[in-house]
Design an enzyme around this catalytic site. Sequence first.
Site, PDB file in Angstrom:
ATOM      1  CG  ASP A  54      -0.691   8.974  -8.478  1.00 52.22           C
ATOM      2  OD1 ASP A  54      -1.562   8.111  -8.710  1.00 52.22           O
ATOM      3  OD2 ASP A  54       0.347   8.748  -7.818  1.00 52.22           O
ATOM      4  CE1 TYR A 100       5.020   5.756  -1.779  1.00 49.27           C
ATOM      5  CE2 TYR A 100       2.864   4.837  -2.286  1.00 49.27           C
ATOM      6  CZ  TYR A 100       4.222   4.660  -2.100  1.00 49.27           C
ATOM      7  OH  TYR A 100       4.775   3.410  -2.241  1.00 49.27           O
ATOM      8  CE  LYS A 110      -3.457   2.349  -3.174  1.00 47.24           C
ATOM      9  NZ  LYS A 110      -2.661   3.541  -3.104  1.00 47.24           N
TER      10      LYS A 110
HETATM   11  C1  PLP Z   1      -1.192   3.549  -3.615  1.00 49.79           C
HETATM   12  C2  PLP Z   1      -0.720   4.665  -4.456  1.00 49.79           C
HETATM   13  C3  PLP Z   1       0.312   4.482  -5.393  1.00 49.79           C
HETATM   14  C4  PLP Z   1       1.077   3.202  -5.526  1.00 49.79           C
HETATM   15  O1  PLP Z   1       0.263   2.138  -5.910  1.00 49.79           O
HETATM   16  P1  PLP Z   1       0.795   0.624  -5.635  1.00 49.79           P
HETATM   17  O2  PLP Z   1      -0.260  -0.223  -6.270  1.00 49.79           O
HETATM   18  O3  PLP Z   1       0.855   0.504  -4.136  1.00 49.79           O
HETATM   19  O4  PLP Z   1       2.111   0.513  -6.276  1.00 49.79           O
HETATM   20  C5  PLP Z   1       0.646   5.543  -6.220  1.00 49.79           C
HETATM   21  N1  PLP Z   1       0.005   6.714  -6.127  1.00 49.79           N
HETATM   22  C6  PLP Z   1      -0.977   6.932  -5.238  1.00 49.79           C
HETATM   23  C7  PLP Z   1      -1.676   8.246  -5.202  1.00 49.79           C
HETATM   24  C8  PLP Z   1      -1.369   5.917  -4.357  1.00 49.79           C
HETATM   25  O5  PLP Z   1      -2.326   6.145  -3.461  1.00 49.79           O
END
Ligand code: PLP
Length: 411
Positions: free
Chosen positions: A223, A128, A251
């Site tokens: 990511d 994701y 995060k």
């Molecule tokens: C949570 C997440 C996102 C998206 O971040 P948001 O702050 O929810 O937009 C993108 N990549 C990874 C790996 C994530 O865990």
Amino acid sequence: MPGGVNSPVRSFRSVGGQPVYIQAAQECYLIDVEARRYIDYIGAWGPAIAGHAHPTVVAALQAVVANGTAFGTCCAQEVALAERIVDRFDSIEKVRMTNSGTEAVMSAIRLARAATGRERIVKFAGCYHGHMNGMLARAGSGVATLGLPDSPGVVTADVAQTLTVDFGDMAAVERLFTEHRKQIAAVIVEPVAANMGVVPPPNGFLEGLREITQRDGALLIFDEVMTGCRLGSGGAQEVYGVTPDLTTLGKVIGGGIPIGAYGGSAALMNQVAPSGPVYQAGTFSGNPLAMTGGIATLDLLDAAAYQTLEVSSLRLAEGLQRAMHDAGVGGCVQRVGSMLTIFFGVEKVVNYADAQAADMETFGRFFYGMLDRGIHLPPSGFEAWFVSLAHSDAVIDETIAKASDVLKSLR
Ligand SMILES: *Cc1c(COP(=O)(O)O)cnc(C)c1O
């Protein structure tokens, strides 16, 4: 609100029933609107790594609030957080703050396309990268194919340049690079997949991606919105010793205030406006509240803190594994650092197809057994549980004991 929520996974759709409404969170606990207390393994999906409402973070935020929360111009806290990020990540010489992980990914991909003059992006099924159009695509059962949209409203053109293959499948990546030679702008990957449940990268996979992107002149984007500053000071790239061109963060680096960031070499990041022509902006980007949440949280995360997280997470994973074995319930516990997932009915999960083969009906019963006993797991079997510094051995042992009860009741 559609489904009663502002983000779909909160809706309990995958376990059934209605979400618990939370009025407060302290240390490793959530307190619902009826004053029931739960041991929390959602951890705000990562940011609560030091425990909820950590006194140091609260004090820092309170001090900042009184001085105004958004200036629309520069503040010292931006510099302080940027310095910390650059210090922690060898691959990041310059960083740009955003307001979410989604924005960070969207911007990193724009930059990768601009820097390479190419359009195609390779992603992995089950990874994701936020809810931007181009990333809402996956392939059917391990077949390398041009992306098909995952959501209505995402049109074919949005994902036409997104090539999706199975996580860990280096042979499929090689085939894509042969087929689309010098057309791939970037490979984007969660170095440890954590959005299909926790799936570590197979041996040599990240190294393979590094090698093939370098050879073809494509960029490698890690990511690390989930893993950055969680798996260790410098994220998964430090743990696995593989250096990406661009990194996305979020995060943990906001300590519970909305945030995202992307960074890389000065040469790449200098292409971002106003240094360069690649446009990207944000009214609230770098606001003093988010910067302060991040600074205060990162300053709690020294080597000893990561060691503590490792020890307590191992204790939890081993305890859960033992409890599953003793209860005669088939499945596995997969863990990397302070993230773990229980998969029922499968021995190992290495990609999205495996994760989808796990028994989600049993997870739903396990989830409610735990909730009834005062433990709030993520309400989906495809999510990671997050251990924080506030999860003491006693809390972990209580979790294992209760899980053991629930698992026995599942037989
Ligand atoms: C949570 C997440 C996102 C998206 O971040 P948001 O702050 O929810 O937009 C993108 N990549 C990874 C790996 C994530 O865990």
